[in-house]
Design a protein around this motif. Structure first.
Motif, PDB file in Angstrom:
ATOM      1  N   TYR A 100      46.007  57.326  26.344  1.00  0.00           N
ATOM      2  CA  TYR A 100      45.944  57.803  24.956  1.00  0.00           C
ATOM      3  C   TYR A 100      44.749  58.738  24.757  1.00  0.00           C
ATOM      4  N   GLU A 101      44.851  59.575  23.730  1.00  0.00           N
ATOM      5  CA  GLU A 101      43.750  60.472  23.362  1.00  0.00           C
ATOM      6  C   GLU A 101      42.673  59.772  22.551  1.00  0.00           C
ATOM      7  N   CYS A 102      42.927  58.550  22.113  1.00  0.00           N
ATOM      8  CA  CYS A 102      41.945  57.879  21.265  1.00  0.00           C
ATOM      9  C   CYS A 102      42.075  56.365  21.443  1.00  0.00           C
TER      10      CYS A 102
ATOM     11  N   CYS B 209      47.220  58.814  17.520  1.00  0.00           N
ATOM     12  CA  CYS B 209      46.889  60.010  18.290  1.00  0.00           C
ATOM     13  C   CYS B 209      47.945  60.197  19.361  1.00  0.00           C
TER      14      CYS B 209
ATOM     15  N   ARG C  78      49.286  54.387  17.644  1.00  0.00           N
ATOM     16  CA  ARG C  78      47.903  54.606  18.075  1.00  0.00           C
ATOM     17  C   ARG C  78      47.141  55.538  17.142  1.00  0.00           C
TER      18      ARG C  78
ATOM     19  N   ASN D 191      40.894  59.795  25.451  1.00  0.00           N
ATOM     20  CA  ASN D 191      39.869  59.451  24.460  1.00  0.00           C
ATOM     21  C   ASN D 191      39.127  60.672  23.917  1.00  0.00           C
ATOM     22  N   SER D 192      39.766  61.842  23.979  1.00  0.00           N
ATOM     23  CA  SER D 192      39.088  63.063  23.533  1.00  0.00           C
ATOM     24  C   SER D 192      39.153  63.242  22.021  1.00  0.00           C
ATOM     25  N   SER D 193      40.035  62.538  21.320  1.00  0.00           N
ATOM     26  CA  SER D 193      40.160  62.692  19.865  1.00  0.00           C
ATOM     27  C   SER D 193      39.168  61.768  19.172  1.00  0.00           C
TER      28      SER D 193
END
Length: 360
Positions: free
Chosen positions: A305-307, A113, A111, A358-360
């Motif tokens: 996921y962060e992104c 991230c 991913r 999705n913070s990245s």
């Protein structure tokens, strides 16, 4: 590590997150007074353990909270759910075990991230029985392990009789039923046995996939195990409590760490969950449960996921899980189905973690 003032600020912000996400004001009954409009189709997959609850949550959210959304969940087992999550075939995964270090590394590589994982609910893994006359049968970890290792093969075995001196036990063969798919429920059940019983730790260990004894029966999913138990005279199997309730199956009392036979009630599940020490990374097991706690208790983790999400998908993911953790109606659904909602302090920590999506 956050200092005390920073941690307090984060906790206070977490309590406001469901309101800030969508401008929603929610009454104590769970009905929305005013709310923004979200849209998006979300797909998740994984554990059958929380499926009855997830289906109720998602149906209510899609039809009564954010009608422009469609959230679908496929209960295919924790093992396959993790595989689909890591293969990026779904928007979120679900499992009764947290991602291991090797899986977190895979997630980062595929991913680009970090993966995000957080618990959303607790539940009991019960020993379900075919015979209604055996409801409340007392079992301990040694006997349960012996049943699945075929050292204990009949209900009137001396080891069971010793635990149940006032019960007229049938001379019927026990038919042990297990999950045939990669399963988080199996992970909770076998990790409990591995923690409690020496020979089980050496010969079987704990995991989502076990090399079961040849003289046991497999069932696909919690539903498959419940159905096999119900269809087999002498049937005995491990399932999430809601599946035993839904199929009208008798359940056993299990002796906990203090030597007390505990019925798998909502209160006993809550008591067990409150004994769990939950670190900042949310990687934990619920072991050595005493007091009023039911000893075979597990959590369900959601994986994201962060992104990599578009904005609509990310907004729905964050809002739905925040709603599930903070809305009174969502908690009522959980309790009615035999799941234990998380305590307020843990919910605030999880709400902060949800914001990593999705913070990245």
């Amino acid at each position: 590590m956050l200092n005390q003032s920073a941690r307090a600020a984060a906790t206070g912000a977490a309590a406001l997150l469901p309101l800030l996400l969508t401008g929603c004001l929610v009454e104590g009954s769970g009905s929305a007074v005013s709310r923004g409009t979200l849209s998006g189709d979300i797909l998740g997959s994984g554990a059958t353990f929380p499926d009855p609850l997830f289906q109720q949550w998602m149906s209510y959210y899609n039809t009564s909270i954010e009608t422009g959304t469609s959230i679908d969940y496929q209960a295919i087992g924790s093992g396959e759910g993790i595989e689909q999550f890591l293969a990026q075939e779904v928007d979120f995964g679900s499992s009764e075990r947290y991602l291991q270090a090797s899986e977190l590394l895979v997630a980062r590589e595929v991913r680009g991230c970090e993966a995000v994982q957080f618990p959303v609910v607790f539940g009991a893994v019960v020993i379900a029985l075919n015979d209604p006359a055996l409801d409340g049968l007392i079992l301990d970890s040694e006997v349960i392990a012996g049943i699945y290792d075929r050292r204990v093969t009949r209900y009137d075995d001396p080891a069971i009789a010793e635990l149940n001196p006032d019960l007229d036990l049938p001379g019927r063969e026990i038919v042990p039923v297990h999950r045939s798919d990669g399963s988080g429920t199996t992970y909770v059940f076998t990790s409990y046995l591995a923690n409690e019983v020496g020979f089980w730790a050496e010969e079987y260990a704990g995991g989502t996939d076990i090399d079961w004894h040849d003289d046991t029966v497999g069932g696909d999913g919690n539903d498959g195990v419940a159905q096999a138990v119900g269809a087999s005279p002498g049937g005995l199997g491990y399932v999430n409590q809601s599946y035993a309730l839904r199929n009208g199956l008798a359940t056993a009392r299990v002796v906990n760490e203090d030597g007390t036979p505990i019925e798998p009630t909502l209160a006993a599940t809550t008591a067990a969950s409150e004994e769990a020490e939950i670190p900042d990374d949310f990687q934990f097991s619920i072991d050595d449960i005493g007091g009023d706690g039911y000893p075979i208790t597990g959590a369900n983790w959601v994986l994201a996921y962060e992104c990599g999400y578009n904005n609509d998908t990310a907004d729905v993911l964050r809002d739905f899980w925040a709603w599930a953790l903070t809305d009174a109606e969502a908690d009522r659904f959980a309790s009615d189905l035999g799941y234990a909602p998380m305590g307020r302090g843990l919910k605030e920590r999880v709400l902060t973690e949800i914001q990593r999506i999705n913070s990245s």
